[in-house]
Design a protein around this motif. Structure first.
Motif, mmCIF file in Angstrom:
data_model
loop_
_atom_site.group_PDB
_atom_site.id
_atom_site.type_symbol
_atom_site.label_atom_id
_atom_site.label_comp_id
_atom_site.label_asym_id
_atom_site.label_seq_id
_atom_site.Cartn_x
_atom_site.Cartn_y
_atom_site.Cartn_z
ATOM 1 N N CYS A 226 40.732 41.436 44.161
ATOM 2 C CA CYS A 226 40.670 42.898 43.995
ATOM 3 C C CYS A 226 41.457 43.332 42.757
ATOM 4 O O CYS A 226 41.022 44.219 42.012
ATOM 5 C CB CYS A 226 41.220 43.574 45.250
ATOM 6 N N SER A 227 42.615 42.717 42.514
ATOM 7 C CA SER A 227 43.431 43.048 41.338
ATOM 8 C C SER A 227 42.662 42.750 40.056
ATOM 9 O O SER A 227 42.601 43.582 39.137
ATOM 10 C CB SER A 227 44.739 42.248 41.355
ATOM 11 N N TRP A 228 42.084 41.557 39.981
ATOM 12 C CA TRP A 228 41.319 41.159 38.795
ATOM 13 C C TRP A 228 40.123 42.097 38.587
ATOM 14 O O TRP A 228 39.869 42.552 37.464
ATOM 15 C CB TRP A 228 40.817 39.722 38.942
ATOM 16 N N ASN A 229 39.389 42.382 39.675
ATOM 17 C CA ASN A 229 38.197 43.230 39.562
ATOM 18 C C ASN A 229 38.544 44.631 39.056
ATOM 19 O O ASN A 229 37.837 45.197 38.216
ATOM 20 C CB ASN A 229 37.495 43.334 40.913
ATOM 21 N N SER A 230 39.631 45.206 39.588
ATOM 22 C CA SER A 230 40.026 46.565 39.179
ATOM 23 C C SER A 230 40.371 46.608 37.704
ATOM 24 O O SER A 230 40.006 47.544 36.990
ATOM 25 C CB SER A 230 41.225 47.037 40.016
ATOM 26 N N MET A 231 41.076 45.582 37.240
ATOM 27 C CA MET A 231 41.490 45.555 35.831
ATOM 28 C C MET A 231 40.290 45.321 34.919
ATOM 29 O O MET A 231 40.147 45.975 33.874
ATOM 30 C CB MET A 231 42.538 44.457 35.629
#
Length: 510
Positions: free
Chosen positions: A284-289
């Motif tokens: 989720c962190s990677w996708n948001s960034m």
């Protein structure tokens, strides 16, 4: 396990009954299958051990169906269930989304005499609400002689989950007392149903409520509303509160803060949060960034971050590829977009969804490759929706392709006969091409069908509150003062135009 079996063998040979301790330890490992076998061969099984094993099965998605065979085995051995047994079974029914099993258990629950039990009845209601049988949940709710706050919360959450926010709000207003879960349930429901303004309004109300303190779930629920409405000041206030109270360490909260900054265009702040999360980053962190970089024009950085993500061993999902295709779209990287789209299936076995096809249509449409975009629509394994046809229509408008515009518009008139925007876009395409007969025909259709274009509205955040307004909106109590001020500003700009332009030059240079 070899050592466990040796110890188990020793206890059996020496007549030592350590079944309870052994099963508890096996469930800690966990080895549910061996624990089940131990219970099955135990000369003295107990209701406690059956419940422990049912609980273990209910918490493992791949084993949840085993709960019910174990329950049947328990009944055959003459053990009557208690409240805990049903709570675990209701939980398994929820995860399996099985209303029929739930109704069967409801019958057993009543026959066992536990219907008056508030906790058991609330667990039953919660199960009905979560599997979508809201009519049965509401019937149970109305028939309950006593209701606790968790009962109200469960019924509200069920309404919110399936988009019945009016019913959820009615329950919220009727509640004799509310806790933080009640407020969070409503805020989360509004946010998940894309009623972001209502979510923010309720959160501001909650802040003023005595004795109600937001928790991690509240913060993770309100931040998406801040992100989607661009309510940056409220979002910053929520982040500051999370940091002061130690909630920022919660990955759900920190990811929500990251997404909020990314969607609001504060890419530097999003980077700061992303780096602060560090080794705790999840997909989720990677996708948001990646999504934040893609949407705000930093397309090459988004693709570089994707390579870094793969290098660190994190596998992408379908959301990742939406972000990557958006990056290619905004960066005009058609060939790269084609490669990424093909790699979804070839390298990661991810079947493209409607969103991915929509991104490809947008990518090709912006690049002027309208025929290929139309061919992708025709080759889709699912029916194209209004977003995909609307994307093609918009591209046709930009590039002046009347033929494909008519095909896209005809599909949109079927899918969205009430949407005036589609008629207006096609009318503008006709006008640009000098096809005034087409313009007149569309206007006649709109007039005959009484299709009118609704006024667009905007939000502005002032003092931590959101205000909605439309063009020439005079509904605000201070609208007279506002328009007087705007008129004064306009007069000042008109009289001192050169000075104002110098001020703007200096402002943007600094």
């Amino acid at each position: 396990m070899r050592q466990v079996k040796q110890i188990h063998g020793y206890t059996l040979r020496n007549g030592i009954d350590q079944t309870k301790i052994l099963i508890e330890k096996l469930l800690e490992i966990p080895n549910i299958g061996y624990a089940h076998m131990v219970l099955h061969h135990s000369p003295k099984p107990t209701l406690f051990l059956y419940n422990k094993l049912i609980q273990a099965y209910s918490s493992h998605p791949q084993h949840q169906h085993q709960c019910f065979s174990l329950y049947s085995q328990m009944r055959l051995h003459g053990f009557p269930p208690n409240q805990h047994t049903f709570n675990f079974l209701f939980s398994a029914c929820t995860s399996l989304s099985s209303p029929s099993l739930g109704q069967m258990l409801h019958t057993h629950f009543m026959k066992s005499g536990f219907e008056p039990d508030l906790f058991g009845a609330t667990a039953l209601l919660d199960m009905y609400a979560k599997v979508g049988t809201l009519d049965l949940a509401r019937q149970l709710f109305d028939e309950m002689p006593v209701r606790g706050v968790p009962t109200w919360n469960a019924m509200m959450a069920g309404c919110a989950r399936f988009g019945h926010m009016e019913g959820a709000l009615e329950l919220f207003r009727l509640m004799p007392s509310r806790n933080v879960v009640s407020w969070t349930t409503m805020i989360s429901g509004y946010s998940q149903n894309k009623q972001y303004g209502e979510a923010l309004g309720l959160f501001v109300r909650m802040e003023k409520e005595k004795g109600i303190v937001p928790n991690e779930v509240t913060l993770a629920s309100i931040l998406p509303a801040c992100a989607n409405l661009g309510a940056l000041e409220i979002g910053k206030r929520v982040e500051a509160y999370a940091r002061r109270n130690g909630f920022f360490k919660n990955l759900y909260v920190s990811n929500a803060v990251l997404e909020m900054y990314a969607k609001c265009g504060k890419v530097d702040a999003a980077w700061r949060v992303f780096n602060e999360i560090g080794s705790l980053r999840n997909l989720c962190s990677w996708n948001s960034m990646i999504m934040g970089l893609a949407v705000h024009g930093q397309c090459c950085k988004a693709l570089e971050l994707y390579d870094q993500m793969l290098g660190e061993g994190t596998s992408p999902d379908d959301v990742t590829f939406v972000g990557l295709l958006l990056a290619c779209t905004h960066g005009g990287m058609v060939e790269k977009g084609r490669h990424i789209f093909k790699s979804m299936t070839a390298s990661f076995h991810i079947i493209p969804k409607l969103e991915h096809y929509g991104c490809m249509v947008d990518l090709l449409g912006r690049a002027g490759q309208l025929r290929e975009a139309y061919e992708i629509i025709q080759s889709m394994p699912m029916k194209p929706d209004s977003v995909i046809w609307g994307t093609l229509l918009g591209a046709c408008s930009f590039h002046g392709n009347v033929e494909l515009a008519e095909i896209a518009a005809e599909s949109l008139f079927v899918l969205e006969p009430w949407n005036p925007g589609n008629y207006v876009i096609l009318s503008n395409i006709y006008a640009s091409a000098g096809k005034w007969d087409g313009v007149a025909k569309l206007r006649k259709v709109m007039k005959g069908s009484r299709i009118t274009k609704s006024a667009g509205h905007s939000f502005i955040e002032v003092g931590g509150q959101l205000h909605k307004f439309i063009v020439e909106d005079r509904s605000h109590p201070k609208s007279h003062e506002i328009f007087s001020l705007l008129h004064g500003v306009y007069e000042m700009i008109t009289l001192n135009r050169s000075a104002f332009e110098c001020y703007l030059d200096l402002y943007f240079c600094n």
